[in-house]
Design a protein around this motif. Structure first.
Motif, PDB file in Angstrom:
ATOM      1  N   THR A  31      11.446  -2.772   2.411  1.00 51.52           N
ATOM      2  CA  THR A  31      12.083  -1.457   2.357  1.00 51.52           C
ATOM      3  C   THR A  31      12.339  -0.918   3.761  1.00 51.52           C
ATOM      4  O   THR A  31      13.368  -0.293   4.001  1.00 51.52           O
ATOM      5  CB  THR A  31      11.223  -0.452   1.568  1.00 51.52           C
ATOM      6  N   THR A  32      11.442  -1.185   4.696  1.00 49.48           N
ATOM      7  CA  THR A  32      11.662  -0.737   6.074  1.00 49.48           C
ATOM      8  C   THR A  32      12.849  -1.463   6.692  1.00 49.48           C
ATOM      9  O   THR A  32      13.692  -0.846   7.340  1.00 49.48           O
ATOM     10  CB  THR A  32      10.397  -0.970   6.922  1.00 49.48           C
ATOM     11  N   GLN A  45       9.975   5.906   9.327  1.00 53.19           N
ATOM     12  CA  GLN A  45       9.958   5.348   7.977  1.00 53.19           C
ATOM     13  C   GLN A  45       8.679   4.582   7.694  1.00 53.19           C
ATOM     14  O   GLN A  45       8.119   4.690   6.612  1.00 53.19           O
ATOM     15  CB  GLN A  45      11.114   4.362   7.787  1.00 53.19           C
ATOM     16  N   ALA A  92      16.177   0.933  -1.167  1.00 49.75           N
ATOM     17  CA  ALA A  92      16.014   1.455   0.193  1.00 49.75           C
ATOM     18  C   ALA A  92      17.357   1.515   0.899  1.00 49.75           C
ATOM     19  O   ALA A  92      17.669   2.504   1.569  1.00 49.75           O
ATOM     20  CB  ALA A  92      15.042   0.592   0.982  1.00 49.75           C
ATOM     21  N   LEU A 109       6.590  -2.869   1.529  1.00 51.62           N
ATOM     22  CA  LEU A 109       6.688  -2.093   2.771  1.00 51.62           C
ATOM     23  C   LEU A 109       7.662  -2.729   3.759  1.00 51.62           C
ATOM     24  O   LEU A 109       8.540  -2.055   4.293  1.00 51.62           O
ATOM     25  CB  LEU A 109       5.303  -1.960   3.411  1.00 51.62           C
ATOM     26  N   ARG A 126       2.717  -0.526  -1.313  1.00 51.02           N
ATOM     27  CA  ARG A 126       2.646  -1.200  -0.024  1.00 51.02           C
ATOM     28  C   ARG A 126       3.166  -2.619  -0.065  1.00 51.02           C
ATOM     29  O   ARG A 126       3.433  -3.207   0.970  1.00 51.02           O
ATOM     30  CB  ARG A 126       1.211  -1.207   0.479  1.00 51.02           C
ATOM     31  N   PHE A 130       6.369   5.150   4.400  1.00 50.71           N
ATOM     32  CA  PHE A 130       6.283   4.149   3.338  1.00 50.71           C
ATOM     33  C   PHE A 130       4.821   3.769   3.105  1.00 50.71           C
ATOM     34  O   PHE A 130       4.386   3.616   1.974  1.00 50.71           O
ATOM     35  CB  PHE A 130       7.068   2.884   3.708  1.00 50.71           C
ATOM     36  N   GLY A 157       7.799   4.916  -0.959  1.00 50.33           N
ATOM     37  CA  GLY A 157       6.474   4.311  -0.807  1.00 50.33           C
ATOM     38  C   GLY A 157       5.614   4.544  -2.022  1.00 50.33           C
ATOM     39  O   GLY A 157       4.853   3.681  -2.443  1.00 50.33           O
ATOM     40  N   SER A 217      11.574   8.174   2.291  1.00 56.03           N
ATOM     41  CA  SER A 217      10.663   7.057   2.566  1.00 56.03           C
ATOM     42  C   SER A 217       9.317   7.267   1.895  1.00 56.03           C
ATOM     43  O   SER A 217       8.746   6.328   1.329  1.00 56.03           O
ATOM     44  CB  SER A 217      10.471   6.901   4.074  1.00 56.03           C
TER      45      SER A 217
END
Length: 120
Positions: free
Chosen positions: A60-61, A98, A9, A57, A54, A102, A49, A45
């Motif tokens: 990565t965010t 994002q 990410a 999540l 998930r 994701f 994803g 994104s």
């Protein structure tokens, strides 16, 4: 898996932001540049994803948002208060875009996994 997702990410969201800023024909138009960066980051994104699901999540965010925040200051062309406010608004919009992408990518991955498990 989460470490790989975080590193990916950080790198790929930063690359998407660079491609989005280079795709802009008018570099001095901040909203057009922000919109193109948003499009590239949103696509990346969604793809991440789908790849990581998930479960990664949050990481990565956070990593993607950190990469965008670190990269965002060199995008400032005019050091006025108005440009910083516009830039901060665009940065928040991109980071908040994002999260649902994701999530949608993770849901799509989950649907594909359940269909593949039902076939077997």
């Amino acid at each position: 898996m989460k470490v790989i997702a975080a590193i990916s990410a950080f790198l790929f969201i930063a690359l998407a932001a660079m491609f989005g800023s280079n795709a802009s024909t008018a570099q001095t138009a901040p909203w057009l540049s922000a919109l193109l960066i948003l499009v590239f980051v949103a696509g990346t994104s969604l793809l991440m994803g789908i790849i990581f699901g998930r479960t990664a999540l949050r990481v990565t965010t956070i990593s993607g948002g950190l990469a965008l925040f670190i990269m965002w200051l060199p995008f400032q062309y005019y050091a006025t208060e108005e440009s910083f406010i516009r830039s901060a608004a665009a940065l928040l919009l991109i980071i908040f875009a994002q999260i649902p992408l994701f999530f949608v990518g993770g849901v799509a991955r989950g649907c594909v996994e359940t269909r593949l498990l039902r076939v077997n």
